[in-house]
Motif scaffolding. Structure first.
Motif, PDB file in Angstrom:
ATOM      1  N   UNK A 186       0.843  -1.190   0.000  1.00  0.00           N
ATOM      2  CA  UNK A 186       0.000   0.000   0.000  1.00  0.00           C
ATOM      3  C   UNK A 186       0.879   1.240   0.000  1.00  0.00           C
ATOM      4  N   UNK A 187       0.331   2.350  -0.475  1.00  0.00           N
ATOM      5  CA  UNK A 187       0.983   3.642  -0.373  1.00  0.00           C
ATOM      6  C   UNK A 187       2.409   3.660  -0.904  1.00  0.00           C
ATOM      7  N   UNK A 188       3.238   4.486  -0.270  1.00  0.00           N
ATOM      8  CA  UNK A 188       4.606   4.673  -0.737  1.00  0.00           C
ATOM      9  C   UNK A 188       5.489   3.435  -0.629  1.00  0.00           C
ATOM     10  N   UNK A 189       5.324   2.575   0.375  1.00  0.00           N
ATOM     11  CA  UNK A 189       6.113   1.333   0.362  1.00  0.00           C
ATOM     12  C   UNK A 189       5.893   0.507  -0.910  1.00  0.00           C
ATOM     13  N   UNK A 190       4.654   0.444  -1.374  1.00  0.00           N
ATOM     14  CA  UNK A 190       4.392  -0.329  -2.593  1.00  0.00           C
ATOM     15  C   UNK A 190       5.040   0.314  -3.809  1.00  0.00           C
ATOM     16  N   UNK A 191       5.101   1.658  -3.830  1.00  0.00           N
ATOM     17  CA  UNK A 191       5.734   2.350  -4.953  1.00  0.00           C
ATOM     18  C   UNK A 191       7.242   2.133  -4.963  1.00  0.00           C
ATOM     19  N   UNK A 192       7.868   2.232  -3.794  1.00  0.00           N
ATOM     20  CA  UNK A 192       9.317   2.032  -3.709  1.00  0.00           C
ATOM     21  C   UNK A 192       9.683   0.591  -4.042  1.00  0.00           C
ATOM     22  N   UNK A 193       8.889  -0.357  -3.517  1.00  0.00           N
ATOM     23  CA  UNK A 193       9.128  -1.761  -3.866  1.00  0.00           C
ATOM     24  C   UNK A 193       8.927  -1.986  -5.359  1.00  0.00           C
ATOM     25  N   UNK A 194       7.932  -1.314  -5.940  1.00  0.00           N
ATOM     26  CA  UNK A 194       7.691  -1.446  -7.375  1.00  0.00           C
ATOM     27  C   UNK A 194       8.845  -0.904  -8.196  1.00  0.00           C
ATOM     28  N   UNK A 195       9.394   0.242  -7.787  1.00  0.00           N
ATOM     29  CA  UNK A 195      10.557   0.790  -8.495  1.00  0.00           C
ATOM     30  C   UNK A 195      11.757  -0.140  -8.361  1.00  0.00           C
ATOM     31  N   UNK A 196      11.930  -0.708  -7.173  1.00  0.00           N
ATOM     32  CA  UNK A 196      13.027  -1.654  -6.952  1.00  0.00           C
ATOM     33  C   UNK A 196      12.909  -2.840  -7.896  1.00  0.00           C
ATOM     34  N   UNK A 197      11.733  -3.396  -7.988  1.00  0.00           N
ATOM     35  CA  UNK A 197      11.526  -4.556  -8.864  1.00  0.00           C
ATOM     36  C   UNK A 197      11.685  -4.182 -10.331  1.00  0.00           C
ATOM     37  N   UNK A 198      11.301  -2.944 -10.682  1.00  0.00           N
ATOM     38  CA  UNK A 198      11.466  -2.504 -12.066  1.00  0.00           C
ATOM     39  C   UNK A 198      12.943  -2.427 -12.446  1.00  0.00           C
ATOM     40  N   UNK A 199      13.772  -1.938 -11.539  1.00  0.00           N
ATOM     41  CA  UNK A 199      15.213  -1.891 -11.799  1.00  0.00           C
ATOM     42  C   UNK A 199      15.760  -3.307 -11.914  1.00  0.00           C
ATOM     43  N   UNK A 200      15.303  -4.187 -11.049  1.00  0.00           N
ATOM     44  CA  UNK A 200      15.761  -5.575 -11.088  1.00  0.00           C
ATOM     45  C   UNK A 200      15.379  -6.244 -12.402  1.00  0.00           C
ATOM     46  N   UNK A 201      14.231  -5.863 -12.956  1.00  0.00           N
ATOM     47  CA  UNK A 201      13.788  -6.457 -14.215  1.00  0.00           C
ATOM     48  C   UNK A 201      14.553  -5.886 -15.407  1.00  0.00           C
ATOM     49  N   UNK A 202      14.961  -4.628 -15.324  1.00  0.00           N
ATOM     50  CA  UNK A 202      15.663  -3.985 -16.436  1.00  0.00           C
ATOM     51  C   UNK A 202      17.140  -4.356 -16.476  1.00  0.00           C
ATOM     52  N   UNK A 203      17.751  -4.526 -15.306  1.00  0.00           N
ATOM     53  CA  UNK A 203      19.177  -4.774 -15.224  1.00  0.00           C
ATOM     54  C   UNK A 203      19.433  -6.161 -14.628  1.00  0.00           C
ATOM     55  N   UNK A 204      20.631  -6.648 -14.784  1.00  0.00           N
ATOM     56  CA  UNK A 204      20.994  -7.954 -14.230  1.00  0.00           C
ATOM     57  C   UNK A 204      21.373  -7.747 -12.760  1.00  0.00           C
ATOM     58  N   UNK A 205      20.390  -7.877 -11.894  1.00  0.00           N
ATOM     59  CA  UNK A 205      20.563  -7.649 -10.464  1.00  0.00           C
ATOM     60  C   UNK A 205      20.530  -8.983  -9.735  1.00  0.00           C
ATOM     61  N   UNK A 206      21.429  -9.146  -8.788  1.00  0.00           N
ATOM     62  CA  UNK A 206      21.436 -10.321  -7.919  1.00  0.00           C
ATOM     63  C   UNK A 206      20.343 -10.127  -6.872  1.00  0.00           C
ATOM     64  N   UNK A 207      19.274 -10.911  -6.894  1.00  0.00           N
ATOM     65  CA  UNK A 207      18.153 -10.692  -5.965  1.00  0.00           C
ATOM     66  C   UNK A 207      18.514 -10.902  -4.508  1.00  0.00           C
ATOM     67  N   UNK A 208      19.637 -11.563  -4.223  1.00  0.00           N
ATOM     68  CA  UNK A 208      20.055 -11.747  -2.837  1.00  0.00           C
ATOM     69  C   UNK A 208      20.885 -10.577  -2.325  1.00  0.00           C
ATOM     70  N   UNK A 209      21.182  -9.622  -3.217  1.00  0.00           N
ATOM     71  CA  UNK A 209      22.000  -8.480  -2.829  1.00  0.00           C
ATOM     72  C   UNK A 209      21.322  -7.172  -3.230  1.00  0.00           C
ATOM     73  N   UNK A 210      20.125  -6.965  -2.699  1.00  0.00           N
ATOM     74  CA  UNK A 210      19.365  -5.735  -2.903  1.00  0.00           C
ATOM     75  C   UNK A 210      19.241  -5.039  -1.554  1.00  0.00           C
ATOM     76  N   UNK A 211      19.556  -3.748  -1.506  1.00  0.00           N
ATOM     77  CA  UNK A 211      19.625  -3.018  -0.239  1.00  0.00           C
ATOM     78  C   UNK A 211      18.887  -1.685  -0.372  1.00  0.00           C
ATOM     79  N   UNK A 212      18.509  -1.122   0.755  1.00  0.00           N
ATOM     80  CA  UNK A 212      17.836   0.173   0.755  1.00  0.00           C
ATOM     81  C   UNK A 212      18.431   1.035   1.861  1.00  0.00           C
ATOM     82  N   UNK A 213      18.645   2.308   1.551  1.00  0.00           N
ATOM     83  CA  UNK A 213      19.209   3.240   2.521  1.00  0.00           C
ATOM     84  C   UNK A 213      18.566   4.600   2.318  1.00  0.00           C
ATOM     85  N   UNK A 214      18.634   5.454   3.353  1.00  0.00           N
ATOM     86  CA  UNK A 214      18.047   6.777   3.209  1.00  0.00           C
ATOM     87  C   UNK A 214      18.490   7.724   4.301  1.00  0.00           C
ATOM     88  N   UNK A 215      18.204   8.992   4.069  1.00  0.00           N
ATOM     89  CA  UNK A 215      18.560  10.076   4.980  1.00  0.00           C
ATOM     90  C   UNK A 215      17.305  10.738   5.523  1.00  0.00           C
TER      91      UNK A 215
END
Length: 381
Positions: A186-215
């Motif tokens: 729901x809400x912004x978590x679903x959008x951020x997760x969706x963007x994450x998955x979109x990057x993973x689908x576009x690029x060759x990303x190791x699904x076991x090495x996905x991280x999130x950070x922020x300020x």
């Protein structure tokens, strides 16, 4: 005066529950400025670093005074939002690298994002780090201030920079304090997760090495992403942020920022045991340093079965002293780290001041987060 403030806080809480965040914020800010009418931002934006440190558990009146005199988040003296003045520094792109603009549309709305792909990114699967900017920032600004693109070139990972919309929050803050934006799918978590998955689908990303950070507000939202999508993110980095669930409306957001929150609510952070690294300035006047301690305390309880060894050290880097606590598992893989940096205000430690809210002094938060993320992360899960 006390009754007036109490009434204002109660009114703001009621308006927030009615999803009228704009009016709730105006009510609260009028109270904090002795009734002066001004359009106000959402909470948890940035402020310039201040050297003195304040203590835990200020009385409500004292916290109000702090907010009144320390400057309102992201506001100039007239009360006008500063989002339009966000830095837009030039992004240096080395030969063979790419810095691309993308958009994501999901059931909860749409957001733009940027992706940095280093030279040689097509060679094998790469780690991905999702970077959530703070209030009054944008992806370009945060990329420069955090120096994360430089580290991507050095270590060969991909970086994604989601951009918060000023339609969703007039100061460009992630809505970490809104219950509607604290829930999986729901809400912004679903959008951020969706963007994450979109990057993973576009690029060759190791699904076991996905991280999130922020300020700041982005750090608070990173904590929420770890709590709501523990299967997606292998580790979380939180700089000057707050625990997931530490606020549920505008009034409690300001209270949490000042170090006054319900531990039971904050305890809901990272409930599935995601590896966590926290940076916080001990002179942070905008988000109380106790918030960092609370994040680590909650994560420590969640990861209790995996923890075996704790070490503490003090040192100096970049002209600032720091204390560092590392809690590792039986294999020596760090599960939790807490960095408390003396003299650091509300800014990214060891950052590039060409970006906003970045302090060139102190240990390099980005480098330490990358080291933590990549330290045998696949085995750590």
């Amino acid at each position: 005066m006390k009754n007036f403030l109490t009434s204002a806080f109660n009114r703001a809480t009621q308006l927030t529950r009615e999803q009228n965040l704009s009016e709730a914020t105006r009510v609260l800010m009028r109270a904090l400025t002795n009734g002066a009418a001004a359009p106000a931002p959402q909470p948890a934006a940035h402020a310039e670093p201040h050297p003195p440190t304040f203590r835990l558990r200020r009385p409500l009146g004292e916290t109000v005074e702090l907010l009144r005199h320390a400057g309102l988040p992201g506001m100039d003296q007239s009360g006008a939002p500063l989002v339009a003045l966000r830095k837009a520094p030039k992004i240096e792109i080395p030969p063979g690298a790419a810095y691309l603009s993308r958009s994501y549309v999901g059931p909860a709305g749409a957001r733009d994002y940027k992706v940095y792909a280093p030279n040689g990114v097509g060679d094998g699967k790469r780690p991905l780090i999702v970077m959530l900017h703070g209030c009054a920032q944008n992806p370009d600004d945060f990329a420069v201030g955090s120096r994360m693109n430089e580290l991507a070139e050095e270590h060969g990972f991909i970086v994604a920079y989601p951009a918060q919309s000023t339609t969703a929050n007039q100061m460009g803050c992630w809505n970490w304090f809104n219950p509607a934006d604290q829930t999986r799918e729901k809400g912004e978590p679903s959008l951020i997760a969706g963007m994450t998955r979109a990057v993973m689908a576009e690029w060759r990303v190791d699904p076991s090495r996905v991280y999130v950070a922020g300020l700041s507000a982005g750090g608070a939202m990173a904590a929420t992403m770890g709590a709501t999508y523990p299967e997606l993110y292998a580790a979380v980095g939180i700089h000057s942020g707050l625990a997931h669930g530490s606020a549920s409306d505008v009034a409690s957001a300001f209270a949490a920022m000042g170090g006054k929150f319900e531990l039971g609510a904050a305890r809901r952070s990272l409930s599935d045991g995601v590896r966590t690294i926290v940076f916080h300035g001990e002179a942070d006047q905008k988000v109380h340093p106790t918030n960092g301690e609370t994040i680590i305390a909650g994560a420590r309880l969640d990861l209790a079965d995996a923890l075996a060894c704790e070490t503490r050290e003090t040192g100096s880097a970049g002209g600032r002293n720091y204390s560092r606590t590392v809690i590792a598992d039986a294999r020596g893989v760090p599960q939790l780290e807490h960095w408390a940096v003396e003299g650091l205000g509300h800014a990214w430690s060891g950052g590039n001041p060409d970006g906003s809210f970045a302090d060139r002094h102190g240990p390099e938060a980005s480098r330490e987060m990358v080291r933590f993320f990549l330290s045998d992360a696949a085995k750590a899960r």
